[in-house]
Write an enzyme that holds these catalytic residues in place. Structure first.
Site, PDB file in Angstrom:
ATOM      1  N   LYS A  98     -33.185 -28.618  20.149  1.00 53.97           N
ATOM      2  CA  LYS A  98     -33.982 -29.820  20.363  1.00 53.97           C
ATOM      3  C   LYS A  98     -33.477 -30.882  19.382  1.00 53.97           C
ATOM      4  O   LYS A  98     -32.652 -30.600  18.513  1.00 53.97           O
ATOM      5  CB  LYS A  98     -35.473 -29.561  20.157  1.00 53.97           C
ATOM      6  CG  LYS A  98     -35.833 -28.929  18.822  1.00 53.97           C
ATOM      7  CD  LYS A  98     -37.319 -28.591  18.762  1.00 53.97           C
ATOM      8  CE  LYS A  98     -37.647 -27.448  19.702  1.00 53.97           C
ATOM      9  NZ  LYS A  98     -38.926 -27.604  20.374  1.00 53.97           N
ATOM     10  N   ARG A  99     -33.949 -32.089  19.559  1.00 60.31           N
ATOM     11  CA  ARG A  99     -33.582 -33.175  18.653  1.00 60.31           C
ATOM     12  C   ARG A  99     -33.851 -32.768  17.207  1.00 60.31           C
ATOM     13  O   ARG A  99     -34.890 -32.182  16.905  1.00 60.31           O
ATOM     14  CB  ARG A  99     -34.383 -34.413  19.042  1.00 60.31           C
ATOM     15  CG  ARG A  99     -34.164 -35.635  18.200  1.00 60.31           C
ATOM     16  CD  ARG A  99     -34.767 -36.852  18.892  1.00 60.31           C
ATOM     17  NE  ARG A  99     -36.164 -36.656  19.254  1.00 60.31           N
ATOM     18  CZ  ARG A  99     -37.196 -37.022  18.492  1.00 60.31           C
ATOM     19  NH1 ARG A  99     -36.972 -37.595  17.321  1.00 60.31           N
ATOM     20  NH2 ARG A  99     -38.433 -36.841  18.903  1.00 60.31           N
ATOM     21  N   LYS A 108     -39.905 -31.322  13.478  1.00 58.32           N
ATOM     22  CA  LYS A 108     -39.613 -30.168  14.339  1.00 58.32           C
ATOM     23  C   LYS A 108     -39.219 -28.940  13.524  1.00 58.32           C
ATOM     24  O   LYS A 108     -39.116 -27.846  14.050  1.00 58.32           O
ATOM     25  CB  LYS A 108     -38.517 -30.529  15.345  1.00 58.32           C
ATOM     26  CG  LYS A 108     -38.963 -31.590  16.348  1.00 58.32           C
ATOM     27  CD  LYS A 108     -37.863 -31.952  17.325  1.00 58.32           C
ATOM     28  CE  LYS A 108     -38.298 -33.057  18.286  1.00 58.32           C
ATOM     29  NZ  LYS A 108     -39.281 -32.595  19.278  1.00 58.32           N
ATOM     30  N   HIS A 142     -46.354 -41.038  23.695  1.00 56.02           N
ATOM     31  CA  HIS A 142     -45.633 -39.783  23.449  1.00 56.02           C
ATOM     32  C   HIS A 142     -45.601 -39.385  21.979  1.00 56.02           C
ATOM     33  O   HIS A 142     -44.745 -38.588  21.586  1.00 56.02           O
ATOM     34  CB  HIS A 142     -44.195 -39.899  23.952  1.00 56.02           C
ATOM     35  CG  HIS A 142     -44.062 -39.857  25.435  1.00 56.02           C
ATOM     36  ND1 HIS A 142     -44.038 -38.679  26.160  1.00 56.02           N
ATOM     37  CD2 HIS A 142     -43.950 -40.851  26.351  1.00 56.02           C
ATOM     38  CE1 HIS A 142     -43.899 -38.955  27.457  1.00 56.02           C
ATOM     39  NE2 HIS A 142     -43.848 -40.264  27.592  1.00 56.02           N
ATOM     40  N   THR A 161     -41.441 -30.126  26.040  1.00 58.00           N
ATOM     41  CA  THR A 161     -41.245 -29.557  27.383  1.00 58.00           C
ATOM     42  C   THR A 161     -40.235 -28.413  27.355  1.00 58.00           C
ATOM     43  O   THR A 161     -40.207 -27.603  28.282  1.00 58.00           O
ATOM     44  CB  THR A 161     -40.763 -30.631  28.373  1.00 58.00           C
ATOM     45  OG1 THR A 161     -39.619 -31.307  27.848  1.00 58.00           O
ATOM     46  CG2 THR A 161     -41.863 -31.637  28.663  1.00 58.00           C
ATOM     47  N   LYS A 177     -39.764 -24.729  29.619  1.00 55.49           N
ATOM     48  CA  LYS A 177     -38.545 -24.220  30.264  1.00 55.49           C
ATOM     49  C   LYS A 177     -38.247 -22.803  29.803  1.00 55.49           C
ATOM     50  O   LYS A 177     -37.894 -21.929  30.608  1.00 55.49           O
ATOM     51  CB  LYS A 177     -37.366 -25.134  29.941  1.00 55.49           C
ATOM     52  CG  LYS A 177     -37.499 -26.548  30.475  1.00 55.49           C
ATOM     53  CD  LYS A 177     -36.482 -27.474  29.818  1.00 55.49           C
ATOM     54  CE  LYS A 177     -36.842 -28.924  30.103  1.00 55.49           C
ATOM     55  NZ  LYS A 177     -36.319 -29.847  29.098  1.00 55.49           N
TER      56      LYS A 177
END
Length: 1024
Positions: A747-748, A753, A554, A858, A862
C-alpha cells in the site's frame, strides 16, 4: 425514404483478391442447370474467389449448378424480387422487398458479387419492419445483364439466399437513432443504418479476421510478420471495436430515455490493464484466446505487453476504477471524468534501497483503448482580472483571462459484466489554445514560441506535482480547475442538447459526485458558468448547485483536508475567489441566524481560514456547504467525522451525513485475477452468479470443514504462491520458499499505515531466530515478508522507511543462520497488474494503521476476498470485515479508536516495552547500516513524537503475530479460516456500494438498454 450510394463504373477496377476479372468469373463449360446467355452468370469459376472462405451466395450458386432441388425453399412471406434487364439502358435493376433482418444489405452485395456482378449503385428504403432495396448492377464486362436465363438464375439465387437468411438469422440488430439529427439527412438515414445494422461477429474466424485487419490496415504491418507487441495492439483494437459498438448504442439509448445521469469526478482512476478485463466482461476471453493461439500467439504474452494506465496512485484511484466497473454492471447512466496524465504519478525504482522517481512513459507507444475526440474541446481560463458591468439594473461579471488553454477529450469505454451496457470514462488532455506561436518564432523569439505549448501541456503531464513550493501548489490548483471546468462545460452542453436553454430540470437530470476534495473548485465554477455564461441569477444558480453536488470524504486526518492560500486562488482564479467569498458570506450569515454571535464556532466553520497573517480556502468546508450529501467510506469513519473534523457541521446539518462503506469489484479482484479459485468456487456453488451477486459466496461456509474441498482450496493457493514467488524473483532476485507463510503489506507508504511497525516486528522475529539453537529454529514457521508501495516524492520520512525495509532485508536475507526461516523483500513499482498476482498468492495481509486514521481501505477487502487472512487493527473497513467473516478468523490487535486521543496525550509517560527500545537502539546503532540516515525514523517513535502509537501497540502486535504462527502450523484450521474469509466477503462488492449511492444519494435509476435481439434501426452517434 430512399438513400443512394453510387460508385464509378466497373471498367478498370482493381481485381478483387488479386484475381483478374476473368479468373473471378471462371471460364469452364456451362452446366445444364444454367442456360447460356449474354450476362455470363456462371457458377463454375467461383472457386478462385473461395481461396479465403466461401460465402453463402457462393455455396447456393454451387448447389444450383449441381442441380440441387432448393428452388422451393420458403421463409419470408413478405419477400418479393424483381430482376429487370429492360427498363434501364445502362444497368440491370435488382429490386427486393423483404422483412428487415440484420445484414441484408451486405448479404445482397456479397451474393451479387458471387454471381459475377458489379454493384454500381444502391438505394435503401425502410418502412417499419420491411426494407425495399434496389441494386443497379452490371456484368464483368461493364454492360448490363439482359439474358432471360441469367435474369431468372439471379432471381432464383436471391430468393434462396434471402429465405435462408430469414429462417436462420438470429443475430441482434443494432438500434436506430430516433433523434432529429438524421432527419436533416433523410437520403442517408436508411443506408447508414443498413451498412452497420448488425454487430461484429464473435466466432473465432471473425475475431482472427478482425485482428489481422488491424495489423494490416491500422498498424500497417504485414499480416505475415508482426511481433507480440503488435499482436497486443491489434487484439486490443479488435476488442475496442466491439466496445465501441456497445458504447455507441448505450449512449444512444441514454439520449432517447433521458434519465438522470451521474458524473463521477475524480483526479485519479487507477484502471489497471484493460485487455483481460474487457474480454472477461464481454465474455470473449475464451474466443480470443483460441483465435490468438491458432494465429501463433499466447494470450499471456500479449497481456504482458500492456502498460498499466498511469492515472492514479493508490486507493482513491483504484476505488474510482472499481466504481466505474460497478456503475456499468449495474446499468447506471454514468460517466467518469478525470485527467489524461501524460506521465502519471511516477515509475518507482529502488536502487540500493533508495526510491527514485522516474517518468512513467505509459503513452509512449500509444494507448489502443482510448478514443481521441478532437471535436470535443473547451477553453480553460486562468489568471487575468474581472470586469464588472451594469446592465438593466444587474451586474455582469466579465472574466478577462491572462492565459487560456484547451481541454481535449479522450474517451475509454468501460464495459459492464453480463450486460449490453458500456459506459464512458472521459479524460481531459491540455493543449495550447494556439498550437504554435509562429509570429514569435519568425521574429527570432524561439523560446517564447514554444513556451505557451509547454505551459499548457504541463497541466496534464504529472499526477500530484510536488506542492511544497508555490509553483507546485499553483500547478496542482490549475490541474483541479482544468478538470472540473472542462467537465462541467461538457455536462452542460450535453444537457442543453435535449433541454434547450432551460436549466429548470438540471438537478433532476444531473448528479455530480466529488471523489474527495480535489474537484471541489467545481462548486464556484458551476456557479460561474450558470451566472456569467448562461445568465442565471445567484439564487437560481445556488439552488441548482446545492442540488447536484454530493461529496465523499476520504480522511479523518485534519492535516489531510485540502486548503489553498487565498492569494493563490485570487491570482489563478480571480472570479472564483469572488464567488467563494460570496458563498462564505451568505453561509456565515445563516450561521449567525442559528447560533448568534458565536464567532469561535462560525470561524471554525467558515470556508475562509484566518490566522498568523495568512488566509486559506478550506476546500472540504466548501464541498460540505455546497453538497446535499456528504458521506464517509466505512462505518467507523463516518462516525468519526461527525465527532472530529466535521463535528460543528454535523450539529447544524446532521441530515447531510451518510455512510457508504467502500467495496471492490469482485470481477477483477477475484473472478479474473484468480481464475483457478474462481473455477473452484463456481463448481462448488453450482453457479457463476456470484460474479454479480457476491452474497452467494456465503454458501462456501457449508464446505469449510470438508477435507476434500480444503485440499482443492490449498492446491489453488499453492499455485498462486508459485506465481508470486516468480514475481519476487523477477523483481528482486531473491528466491523465496513457496512452503513458507507469505506475509504481505502492499500500500502507499505513510507513517499512519505503519509499515515501520511491520519492519520492527520483522527485526524482533529476526533477533528471536538468531538467539535460538538450530533445533529450536527448525520448529519455527518459515515466513516470507513482502512490502511494497510508493512514497510521495516530497515525503521524506516515507522514503527513509523504504530504505530501512531494504536495509533490514539485506541483512536478513544474507544471514546463513536464518536461511529460508525468514525473508524480507521490497517490491518496487507496486501497481494494479502486480497486485493481481500478489493478492491471490498472499496468505497473511497486514492492515495495521493506528485506529482512527484509515478512512476505509479497500486492499483489505481484496485480500479477504481471495482467502488471505488479515492481521490488523480495528480501523477503517477492518471493523466491518470482522463483523462479516468473524473476528475469530482474523488477527486483531491494538488500541481502539476511542482511546487513541488519550493515549496520544499520555504517550510521553507510557511505559515502553523493553523489546521496542531494543529494536530502536539496534537501528540507531547502525546494525543495519545507515545509522545517521535512520536517526529521524528512530526519533519519530520515541516519546511524544510517537504520534501513531507504535510503542503502545507493539506488544499486542507481537501477540497477534504469535497467534498467526500457531494457526499456520495447523493447515486444516488455516484453510478453514481462509474459506470463511471468502465466504464472508459478500458485503464488500462495489456493486453493493454503488447501488447504495444510486438509491440514497444520486437518485439515479438503472437504464439497461434492450438486449440486441429484436431489430431496431440505428443511426450514427451524435457528439457525446
Amino acid at each position: 425514404m430512399s438513400s443512394v450510394a453510387s460508385a464509378p463504373a466497373a471498367v478498370g477496377r482493381a481485381p478483387l483478391a488479386n484475381f483478374s476479372r476473368s479468373a473471378r468469373r471462371g471460364v469452364g463449360p456451362r452446366r445444364a442447370a444454367v442456360p447460356p446467355g449474354s450476362g455470363a452468370v456462371s457458377p463454375s469459376g467461383f472457386s478462385s474467389r473461395g481461396s479465403r472462405h466461401r460465402r453463402p451466395g457462393m455455396m447456393i450458386v454451387q448447389a444450383l449448378a449441381e442441380g440441387a432441388d432448393i428452388s422451393d425453399v420458403e421463409g419470408d412471406a413478405d419477400l418479393s424480387i424483381v430482376v429487370d434487364g429492360d427498363s434501364d439502358a445502362q444497368f440491370t435493376i435488382v429490386s427486393i422487398k423483404a422483412t428487415n433482418r440484420p445484414g441484408i444489405l451486405q448479404l445482397m452485395k456479397t451474393t451479387l458479387e458471387d454471381l459475377g456482378l458489379n454493384v454500381e449503385k444502391t438505394e435503401v428504403d425502410m418502412e417499419g419492419d420491411l426494407t425495399a432495396d434496389t441494386f443497379y448492377v452490371t456484368g464483368d464486362n461493364g454492360a448490363k445483364v439482359d439474358d432471360v436465363y441469367d435474369l431468372a438464375n439471379i432471381k432464383q439465387v436471391i430468393k434462396v439466399v434471402l429465405n435462408a437468411h430469414y429462417l436462420k438469422s438470429n443475430q441482434g440488430a443494432r438500434p436506430k437513432d430516433s433523434t432529429s439529427f438524421l432527419e436533416a439527412n433523410p437520403r442517408q438515414k436508411d443506408l447508414l443504418y443498413s451498412l452497420m445494422d448488425s454487430y461484429a461477429k464473435n466466432d473465432v474466424l471473425s475475431v482472427q479476421k478482425s485482428i489481422v485487419d488491424h495489423v494490416e490496415y491500422t498498424l500497417a504491418r504485414s499480416r505475415y510478420r508482426f511481433d507480440d507487441f503488435e499482436a497486443y495492439q491489434a487484439t486490443s483494437m479488435s476488442v475496442r471495436d466491439r466496445l465501441i459498438e456497445s458504447w455507441n448504442d448505450t449512449q444512444q439509448y441514454f439520449r432517447e430515455q433521458d434519465p438522470k445521469r451521474v458524473y463521477y469526478l475524480s483526479m485519479e482512476f487507477l484502471m489497471g490493464r484493460s485487455l483481460t478485463n474487457s474480454l472477461f466482461n464481454l465474455d470473449l476471453n475464451g474466443t480470443y484466446r483460441e483465435a490468438l493461439k491458432q494465429l501463433g500467439y499466447e494470450m499471456e504474452n500479449l497481456v504482458e505487453k500492456e502498460r498499466d494506465a498511469a492515472l492514479g496512485n493508490g486507493g482513491l484511484g483504484r476505488l474510482a476504477a472499481c466504481f466505474l466497473d460497478s456503475m456499468a454492471s449495474e446499468n447506471l447512466p454514468a460517466w467518469g471524468y478525470g485527467i489524461r496524465y501524460q506521465y502519471g504519478m511516477f515509475r518507482q525504482e529502488v536502487i540500493e534501497g533508495f526510491q527514485h522517481e522516474n517518468p512513467d512513459y505509459w503513452l509512449n507507444f500509444g494507448n489502443p483503448w482510448e478514443i481521441e475526440r478532437p471535436n470535443i474541446a473547451y477553453p480553460i481560463k486562468f489568471y487575468g482580472n474581472v470586469e464588472i458591468l451594469e446592465s438593466e439594473g444587474r451586474q455582469a461579471f466579465i472574466w478577462n483571462s491572462g492565459e487560456e488553454v484547451t481541454a481535449v477529450a479522450y474517451d475509454t469505454p468501460i464495459p459492464g459484466w453480463n450486460t449490453p451496457n458500456t459506459i464512458n470514462m472521459r479524460l481531459w488532455s491540455a493543449k495550447p489554445s494556439r498550437e504554435f506561436d509562429l509570429e514569435s518564432f519568425n521574429t527570432g523569439d524561439y523560446v517564447q514560441a514554444i513556451l505557451a505549448k509547454q505551459r499548457a501541456e504541463t497541466i496534464s503531464a504529472v499526477l500530484y506535482p510536488d506542492d511544497r513550493t508555490y509553483q507546485g501548489k499553483e500547478l496542482r490548483l490549475k490541474q483541479q480547475f482544468f478538470m472540473v471546468s472542462a467537465t462541467l462545460q461538457d455536462i452542460i452542453r450535453r444537457y442543453l442538447v435535449t433541454h434547450e436553454d432551460n436549466f429548470d430540470d438540471f438537478p433532476d437530470k444531473v448528479a455530480l459526485q466529488l471523489n474527495d476534495t480535489h474537484p471541489t473548485i467545481g462548486v464556484p465554477e458551476l456557479m460561474r458558468l450558470l451566472m456569467d455564461e448562461h445568465g442565471l441569477g445567484w439564487t437560481k444558480s445556488w439552488d441548482i448547485t446545492t442540488r447536484v453536488f454530493s461529496f465523499t470524504n476520504h480522511t479523518v486526518l485534519p492535516e489531510a483536508l485540502e486548503k489553498w492560500p487565498v492569494d493563490l486562488v485570487e491570482n489563478v482564479l480571480p472570479r472564483h475567489m469572488q464567488i467563494i467569498y460570496d458563498i462564505n458570506w451568505r453561509f456565515t450569515q445563516e450561521l449567525r441566524g442559528i447560533m448568534g454571535d458565536d464567532y469561535d464556532t462560525i470561524g471554525r466553520m467558515s470556508i475562509i481560514e484566518e490566522g498568523d497573517g495568512h488566509k486559506n480556502v478550506r476546500m472540504a468546508h466548501l464541498a460540505l456547504i455546497a453538497s446535499h450529501t456528504v458521506n464517509g467510506v466505512a462505518a467507523i469513519h463516518s462516525e468519526l467525522i461527525k465527532t472530529t473534523i466535521f463535528k460543528d457541521f454535523y450539529q447544524i446539518m446532521p441530515e447531510k451525513f451518510q455512510n457508504k462503506t467502500n467495496g471492490v469489484t469482485q470481477r477483477r479482484w477475484l473472478a479474473f485475477c484468480n481464475p483457478k479459485l474462481s473455477t473452484l468456487i463456481t463448481e462448488t456453488l453450482g453457479t457463476s452468479a456470484w460474479i454479480k451477486e457476491l452474497d452467494l459466496l456465503s454458501d462456501l461456509r457449508l464446505h469449510c470443514d470438508d477435507p476434500a474441498f480444503q485440499a482443492k482450496w490449498a492446491a489453488v493457493k499453492r499455485e498462486n504462491k508459485l506465481r508470486l514467488a516468480e514475481l519476487v524473483k523477477a523483481k528482486t532476485g531473491v528466491d523465496v520458499n513457496p512452503n513458507a507463510l507469505f506475509d504481505i503489506q502492499v500500500k502507499r507508504i505513510h507513517e499512519y499505515k505503519r509499515q515501520l511497525l511491520n519492519v520492527m516486528y520483522i527485526i524482533h522475529r529476526y533477533n528471536a531466530l538468531k538467539e535460538m539453537t538450530p533445533a529450536e529454529r527448525e520448529k519455527q514457521v518459515d515466513r516470507v515478508c513482502i512490502i511494497g508501495g510508493k512514497a510521495a516524492p516530497g515525503y521524506d520520512m516515507a522514503k527513509r522507511i523504504i530504505k530501512l525495509v531494504s536495509a533490514v532485508g539485506d541483512t536478513v536475507n544474507k544471514d546463513p543462520d536464518i536461511g529460508d526461516k525468514l525473508k524480507l523483500v521490497f517490491l518496487s513499482d507496486y501497481n494494479v497488474s502486480s497486485a493481481e498476482i500478489i493478492v491471490p498468492g498472499s496468505e497473511l495481509s497486514q492492515h495495521i494503521s493506528t485506529a482512527g486514521t484509515e478512512a476505509s481501505g479497500t486492499s483489505n477487502m481484496k485480500f479477504a476476498m481471495n482467502g488471505c487472512l488479515i492481521i490488523g487493527t480495528m480501523d477503517g473497513a477492518n471493523v466491518e470485515i470482522a463483523e462479516e467473516i468473524g473476528q475469530e478468523n482474523m488477527f486483531i490487535f491494538g488500541a481502539r479508536a476511542d482511546v487513541v486521543p488519550s493515549l496520544r496525550r499520555e504517550r510521553e509517560f507510557f511505559n515502553v516495552p523493553p523489546e521496542f527500545y531494543k529494536i530502536v537502539d539496534q537501528i540507531r546503532s547502525g546494525y543495519f547500516g545507515w545509522s545517521d540516515f535512520f536517526a529521524p525514523v528512530c526519533d519519530a517513535v520515541c516519546g511524544a513524537q510517537d504520534y501513531y502509537l507504535l510503542a503502545n501497540d507493539f506488544n499486542d502486535y507481537i501477540r497477534a503475530q504469535e497467534a498467526v504462527d500457531e494457526n499456520y502450523r495447523n493447515q486444516a484450521l488455516w484453510t478453514k479460516k481462509s474459506i470463511l474469509s471468502v465466504a464472508g466477503s459478500g458485503k464488500f462488492s462495489s456493486d453493493r456500494t454503488i447501488r447504495e449511492y444510486a438509491e440514497d444519494i444520486w437518485d439515479v435509476k438503472p437504464t439497461k438498454r434492450p438486449m440486441p435481439t429484436n431489430p431496431k434501426p440505428y443511426g450514427p452517434s451524435h457528439k457525446m
